[in-house]
Design a protein around this motif. Structure first.
Motif, PDB file in Angstrom:
ATOM      1  N   ILE A 232       1.838 -61.882  18.419  1.00 55.90           N
ATOM      2  CA  ILE A 232       1.513 -61.542  19.810  1.00 55.90           C
ATOM      3  C   ILE A 232       2.639 -60.742  20.438  1.00 55.90           C
ATOM      4  O   ILE A 232       3.815 -61.112  20.332  1.00 55.90           O
ATOM      5  N   ASP A 233       2.256 -59.658  21.113  1.00 57.01           N
ATOM      6  CA  ASP A 233       3.256 -58.755  21.688  1.00 57.01           C
ATOM      7  C   ASP A 233       3.366 -58.867  23.195  1.00 57.01           C
ATOM      8  O   ASP A 233       4.217 -58.210  23.802  1.00 57.01           O
ATOM      9  N   LEU A 234       2.531 -59.677  23.829  1.00 54.33           N
ATOM     10  CA  LEU A 234       2.528 -59.795  25.286  1.00 54.33           C
ATOM     11  C   LEU A 234       2.768 -61.243  25.686  1.00 54.33           C
ATOM     12  O   LEU A 234       2.342 -62.160  24.982  1.00 54.33           O
ATOM     13  N   PRO A 235       3.413 -61.477  26.833  1.00 54.21           N
ATOM     14  CA  PRO A 235       3.543 -62.850  27.326  1.00 54.21           C
ATOM     15  C   PRO A 235       2.176 -63.397  27.700  1.00 54.21           C
ATOM     16  O   PRO A 235       1.294 -62.671  28.158  1.00 54.21           O
ATOM     17  N   HIS A 236       1.995 -64.712  27.471  1.00 53.95           N
ATOM     18  CA  HIS A 236       0.718 -65.334  27.806  1.00 53.95           C
ATOM     19  C   HIS A 236       0.461 -65.310  29.309  1.00 53.95           C
ATOM     20  O   HIS A 236      -0.657 -65.096  29.770  1.00 53.95           O
TER      21      HIS A 236
ATOM     22  N   VAL B  63     -10.381 -59.924  28.347  1.00 52.93           N
ATOM     23  CA  VAL B  63      -9.475 -58.784  28.441  1.00 52.93           C
ATOM     24  C   VAL B  63      -8.998 -58.482  27.026  1.00 52.93           C
ATOM     25  O   VAL B  63      -8.441 -59.358  26.344  1.00 52.93           O
ATOM     26  N   PHE B  64      -9.236 -57.258  26.578  1.00 50.75           N
ATOM     27  CA  PHE B  64      -8.791 -56.841  25.249  1.00 50.75           C
ATOM     28  C   PHE B  64      -7.505 -56.034  25.378  1.00 50.75           C
ATOM     29  O   PHE B  64      -7.431 -55.085  26.161  1.00 50.75           O
ATOM     30  N   THR B  65      -6.489 -56.413  24.604  1.00 47.19           N
ATOM     31  CA  THR B  65      -5.246 -55.660  24.543  1.00 47.19           C
ATOM     32  C   THR B  65      -5.047 -55.191  23.103  1.00 47.19           C
ATOM     33  O   THR B  65      -5.226 -55.965  22.162  1.00 47.19           O
ATOM     34  N   PRO B  66      -4.692 -53.921  22.903  1.00 49.97           N
ATOM     35  CA  PRO B  66      -4.686 -53.360  21.554  1.00 49.97           C
ATOM     36  C   PRO B  66      -3.447 -53.663  20.736  1.00 49.97           C
ATOM     37  O   PRO B  66      -3.424 -53.407  19.528  1.00 49.97           O
ATOM     38  N   GLY B  67      -2.398 -54.196  21.344  1.00 52.73           N
ATOM     39  CA  GLY B  67      -1.162 -54.455  20.613  1.00 52.73           C
ATOM     40  C   GLY B  67      -1.229 -55.728  19.795  1.00 52.73           C
ATOM     41  O   GLY B  67      -2.207 -56.464  19.809  1.00 52.73           O
ATOM     42  N   GLY B  68      -0.164 -56.000  19.084  1.00 53.25           N
ATOM     43  CA  GLY B  68      -0.117 -57.199  18.259  1.00 53.25           C
ATOM     44  C   GLY B  68      -0.820 -56.993  16.936  1.00 53.25           C
ATOM     45  O   GLY B  68      -1.410 -55.947  16.655  1.00 53.25           O
ATOM     46  N   ALA B  69      -0.753 -58.024  16.100  1.00 52.73           N
ATOM     47  CA  ALA B  69      -1.325 -57.930  14.759  1.00 52.73           C
ATOM     48  C   ALA B  69      -1.996 -59.234  14.379  1.00 52.73           C
ATOM     49  O   ALA B  69      -1.693 -60.297  14.933  1.00 52.73           O
ATOM     50  N   LEU B  70      -2.927 -59.138  13.429  1.00 55.89           N
ATOM     51  CA  LEU B  70      -3.578 -60.296  12.831  1.00 55.89           C
ATOM     52  C   LEU B  70      -3.212 -60.326  11.349  1.00 55.89           C
ATOM     53  O   LEU B  70      -2.980 -59.280  10.732  1.00 55.89           O
ATOM     54  N   MET B  71      -3.169 -61.531  10.778  1.00 57.46           N
ATOM     55  CA  MET B  71      -2.851 -61.643   9.361  1.00 57.46           C
ATOM     56  C   MET B  71      -3.217 -63.031   8.863  1.00 57.46           C
ATOM     57  O   MET B  71      -3.548 -63.924   9.647  1.00 57.46           O
ATOM     58  N   ASN B  72      -3.160 -63.209   7.545  1.00 54.89           N
ATOM     59  CA  ASN B  72      -3.173 -64.540   6.950  1.00 54.89           C
ATOM     60  C   ASN B  72      -1.725 -65.028   6.988  1.00 54.89           C
ATOM     61  O   ASN B  72      -0.870 -64.494   6.265  1.00 54.89           O
ATOM     62  N   PRO B  73      -1.408 -66.038   7.816  1.00 51.08           N
ATOM     63  CA  PRO B  73       0.004 -66.410   7.988  1.00 51.08           C
ATOM     64  C   PRO B  73       0.627 -67.014   6.746  1.00 51.08           C
ATOM     65  O   PRO B  73       1.837 -66.850   6.520  1.00 51.08           O
ATOM     66  N   ALA B  74      -0.162 -67.712   5.925  1.00 56.72           N
ATOM     67  CA  ALA B  74       0.398 -68.268   4.695  1.00 56.72           C
ATOM     68  C   ALA B  74       0.767 -67.154   3.727  1.00 56.72           C
ATOM     69  O   ALA B  74       1.822 -67.181   3.074  1.00 56.72           O
TER      70      ALA B  74
END
Length: 438
Positions: free
Chosen positions: A82-86, A179-190
């Motif tokens: 996550i690239d933004l504060p909650h 609200v959709f924000t385009p930054g940040g990334a998704l992944m398999n954390p393991a």
């Protein structure tokens, strides 16, 4: 000092269950001397060890962990960088604080992405952004609308989605808006954690399945395991909530259990009934009552719900079975077009928070630095905390260290049992007050 509590790792983690077999690095089975000790091989410890190796190429770094890479808390989260504060405030001071956090978070995401691409780490890393969604009109008014205004004040791009638009993106009509924000990334954390561990520089030795049973910090650092010991003049402590077991930050950390489930893969016909092709990630307007969800590249759906106070840092199998039943009910309510899709894996991870959401960072003894207490945003916060702890310890001139210190330090908690009563009462109140976001 004797270590009273060590992480207990079961084999329930759904993120790692579908990965190829991996042989862990050997456990510590003899007495080893190094130049630097790093305790804990989650995101913070892996980042600290990598940075120490870069800053001190002629020195030997010993990285030690109680479990295997990808199996502890670092591999059990929801897979968001996550690239933004909650929660963003509207005052100038709060906005500047948000800019500092974003600099740190984006620094860590860029760093992780560079490692993933350089070493071809297969972890489903994707820059797919994030949906922050509300179920109720109250959630829209009290969370999403202020969030959108503050993103505007920060100059951050975002997209407002009504119920129909959310349905088209995530395949569920459960939400009123997002609200959709385009930054940040998704992944398999393991998979990411495994990859980070398996691509460490040559001057880092990783010891897995090596729980520390005693520690001595006189005349350097001396950690003892059941079959060996690790010695060094200096250490970075990156054991997150377990850092308090080593005598630091007493009465500063709250320990919570977060629970996640993954479905089996959707069949071709189920995917057609579902109607969504692209992977996505969604976080709730309220973390207590709401649900974090993901749709993965291999057509599984993640449900993460249930944040409970867990001072023992242990979750029983009976609790996980109860959570699994609850997650199935929540899944059915959100995806009625998929009635026969079962939950395949349910697991728990221990989260470390501070009362004031501040990290445990900095120099805590003449020869010890720390990067702990990631406040449930471990991928990005752990990475920048570990990296900057290594820079601080090796006296590197990094302006982001000042941003890190600006986040504060963990405040003191009330003593138990008053703490237990207060936390459980607060949780019950938050769940009741935000029940319309379930």
């Amino acid at each position: 000092m004797k270590i009273a509590r060590i992480p207990i790792v079961d084999r329930t983690n759904g993120w790692s269950a579908h990965l190829p077999p991996r042989t862990p690095r050997p456990s510590l089975n003899k007495d080893v001397a190094v130049d630097w000790v790093v305790l804990g091989a989650g995101y913070a410890g892996l980042a600290a060890a990598r940075r120490l190796a870069q800053n001190c190429p002629d020195q030997h770094i010993g990285l030690i962990d109680a479990g295997a890479a990808g199996e502890n808390a670092s591999g059990r989260n929801s897979g968001f960088a996550i690239d933004l504060p909650h929660n963003v405030g509207s005052s100038l001071d709060e906005l500047e604080g948000s800019h500092r956090f974003m600099r740190l978070a984006r620094f860590s995401i860029d760093q992780l992405q560079d490692i993933v691409r350089t070493h071809n780490i297969d972890c489903d890393w994707s820059l797919d952004g994030r949906y922050h969604a509300a179920v109720s009109q109250r959630g829209v008014k009290t969370v999403l609308e202020p969030y959108a205004k503050e993103l505007e004040a920060l100059g951050e791009p975002f997209e407002w989605l009504d119920a129909d638009a959310v349905r088209a993106k995530v395949g569920s009509d459960h939400f009123t808006a997002a609200v959709f924000t385009p930054g940040g990334a998704l992944m398999n954390p393991a998979a990411l954690t495994r990859g980070l561990a398996d691509t460490l520089p040559e001057n880092v030795t990783l010891f897995e399945h090596s729980p520390v049973i005693s520690a001595n910090f006189q005349n350097g650092v001396h950690l003892t395991t059941a079959h060996g010991s690790l010695r060094g003049p200096k250490m970075i402590l990156a054991a997150n909530g377990y850092s308090e077991q080593f005598g630091f930050y007493p009465n500063r950390f709250l320990h919570l259990a977060a629970h996640g489930s993954l479905t089996r893969r959707l069949t071709e016909s189920e995917q057609q009934a579902y109607g969504v092709d692209a992977p996505w990630g969604l976080t709730p307007a309220n973390a207590f009552a709401g649900i974090t969800m993901r749709y993965t590249n291999d057509r599984r759906i993640l449900i993460r719900q249930g944040l409970g106070y867990c001072p023992s840092q242990k979750v029983t199998p009976a609790t996980q079975q109860r959570v699994k039943r609850t997650h199935k009910q929540l899944f059915d309510a959100r995806f009625p077009m998929l009635p026969n899709v079962e939950i395949e894996h349910t697991w728990s991870g221990i989260v470390c928070l501070s009362q004031n959401s501040a990290p445990a960072f900095g120099q805590i003894a003449p020869n010890i630095w720390t990067a702990a207490c990631q406040n449930a945003v471990g991928v990005s916060k752990g990475t920048f905390a570990g990296t900057l702890a290594a820079d601080l310890a090796t006296e590197q001139d990094n302006p982001l260290i000042a941003d890190m210190f600006s986040l504060g330090e963990p405040s003191a908690l009330p003593p138990r049992p008053f703490l237990d009563l207060g936390v459980r009462t607060r949780f019950a109140w938050e769940l009741w007050r935000n029940r319309d976001e379930a």
